[in-house]
Write a protein that holds these residues in place. Structure first.
Motif, PDB file in Angstrom:
ATOM      1  N   PHE A  88       3.102  86.528  55.470  1.00 51.99           N
ATOM      2  CA  PHE A  88       4.178  87.133  54.437  1.00 51.99           C
ATOM      3  C   PHE A  88       5.379  87.929  55.190  1.00 51.99           C
ATOM      4  O   PHE A  88       4.145  89.122  55.385  1.00 51.99           O
ATOM      5  N   TYR A 138       8.433  91.100  55.862  1.00 52.28           N
ATOM      6  CA  TYR A 138       9.827  90.853  55.007  1.00 52.28           C
ATOM      7  C   TYR A 138      10.774  91.419  55.743  1.00 52.28           C
ATOM      8  O   TYR A 138      10.590  92.276  56.914  1.00 52.28           O
ATOM      9  N   GLU A 179      10.349  88.381  51.185  1.00 52.13           N
ATOM     10  CA  GLU A 179       9.546  87.807  51.520  1.00 52.13           C
ATOM     11  C   GLU A 179       9.818  86.599  52.228  1.00 52.13           C
ATOM     12  O   GLU A 179       9.408  85.410  51.569  1.00 52.13           O
TER      13      GLU A 179
END
Length: 382
Positions: free
Chosen positions: A100, A102, A121
């Motif tokens: 994940f 950002y 995300e």
């Protein structure tokens, strides 16, 4: 009596008038609070800054993964609700690794504007390299707001799907015993073959309703990350699906109602460290279930320790109810602050400060004679 106000000058509000000579606002302080017992999760513990990432092991499969689909026995993982629990996630499925990241919203190739989103995300599935994204805003004031998603498994031709209203899935402050609701709707197109109709494109709307309760706290043990204090969040999600079929059904018609129960484990400076999702069903899923469609276990992240400290409050205003002999204090909420300690002092002596109340809000009432002078201060707590 001396007027001594260490704030910005207030403006008049009717029917109350400002307290001047007899009540005083003395500074606005900020101090870190000591944490004892169960933890509190705030927005700064979640991921929301460009360049941050975390990785999870999962059995999560389907459109994004090349791994074989297998449901998981999760009874021992879920454990019990309540205080001082221990959840052991060191061992578990590793069919898929998901990272994940950002990133800025501009990093996602889409013509759809997710107004309000400041960060994305982006989940990348290691076995296939495929990606799916959530458009977010993470703030100390509201927590985590979700504005929509980009997911080719939902609509391959138009994968960017905005929400009708932002979804506040994790509030700014989360403590054991808290509960909250969140809901939104979103629309997409379902493309499939139907007997007698051939290939159709059916506009589809889903109404999403979530009920969350922080039902446990304790210790979670993670692969490669050791043990950490955590909160457990128990969520029941209801999906109501409506469809239209051009030329056949012109108005929205309810097609189904489905339920999923999710458990999330949240830790300081690590966000969601584990998650379990039940198998979907047409009736509400019980709190205790044995088989899950997906298990996620965090094993790496670059969040780092939060260095933000509580900020001093601003805009302290003091007004008087002359009939009731009451003082109303109000102020602007401060960044990185969980609670506010409201104190008063009748003499302004160093040891004369007394506690009026502690509150997570931004106002306080005090009963005081109009003939008496009093000093106030607001202390921001972590």
């Amino acid at each position: 009596m001396i007027k001594f106000i260490l704030t910005e000058t207030p403006t008049n509000r009717l029917p109350r008038r400002w307290v001047t000579a007899w009540a005083i606002a003395l500074g606005m302080l900020s101090v870190p609070g000591e944490s004892l017992g169960q933890i509190t999760i705030t927005a700064k513990d979640m991921f929301g800054k460009e360049g941050q990432y975390y990785k999870m092991y999962s059995n999560f499969v389907g459109h994004f993964s090349e791994a074989a689909r297998e449901e998981v026995d999760v009874f021992d993982y879920i454990g019990e609700a309540g205080e001082d629990q221990v959840w052991d996630f060191r061992e578990g499925p590793e069919d898929e690794t998901i990272q994940f990241d950002y990133v800025k919203p501009s990093a996602i190739d889409t013509d759809v504007e997710f107004e309000g989103a400041t960060i994305v995300e982006r989940a990348t599935f290691d076995s296939s390299g495929r990606k799916k994204s959530l458009f977010l805003d993470v703030s100390a004031a509201r927590g985590r707001d979700v504005y929509g998603f980009h997911d080719i498994s939902i609509d391959e031709e138009d994968p960017a799907i905005p929400f009708s209203t932002r979804l506040n899935d994790f509030p700014a402050v989360i403590k054991f015993g808290d509960s909250w609701n969140a809901n939104t709707t979103f629309e997409f197109v379902t493309r499939q073959s139907m007997l007698g109709l051939g290939d159709i494109e059916a506009p589809t709307k889903q109404v999403y309703q979530s009920e969350m309760t922080v039902d446990g706290h304790g210790i979670i043990i993670l692969p490669d990350l050791g043990f950490n204090d955590c909160l457990r969040v128990n969520e029941l999600v209801q999906y109501d699906t409506f469809i239209k079929i051009p030329g056949v059904i012109e108005d929205w018609q309810k097609a189904s109602t489905d339920f999923v129960r999710n458990y999330y484990w949240l830790s300081k400076d690590m966000g969601i460290v584990a998650q379990i999702s039940s198998v979907q069903d047409t009736v509400p899923i019980p709190d205790e279930f044995s088989i899950a469609s997906a298990v996620w276990r965090q094993f790496e992240n670059n969040h780092g320790d939060s260095i933000e400290v509580p900020q001093s409050v601003e805009g302290l205003e003091i007004s008087l109810d002359t009939k009731g002999n009451r003082v109303l204090l109000s102020w602007k909420k401060a960044e990185n602050t969980l609670e506010y300690l409201v104190q008063f002092n009748d003499t302004l002596s160093a040891n004369g400060w007394k506690d009026l109340k502690t509150t997570s809000g931004n106002f306080a009432l005090d009963s005081i004679s109009t003939k008496k002078g009093r000093f106030y201060r607001i202390v921001s707590l972590e």
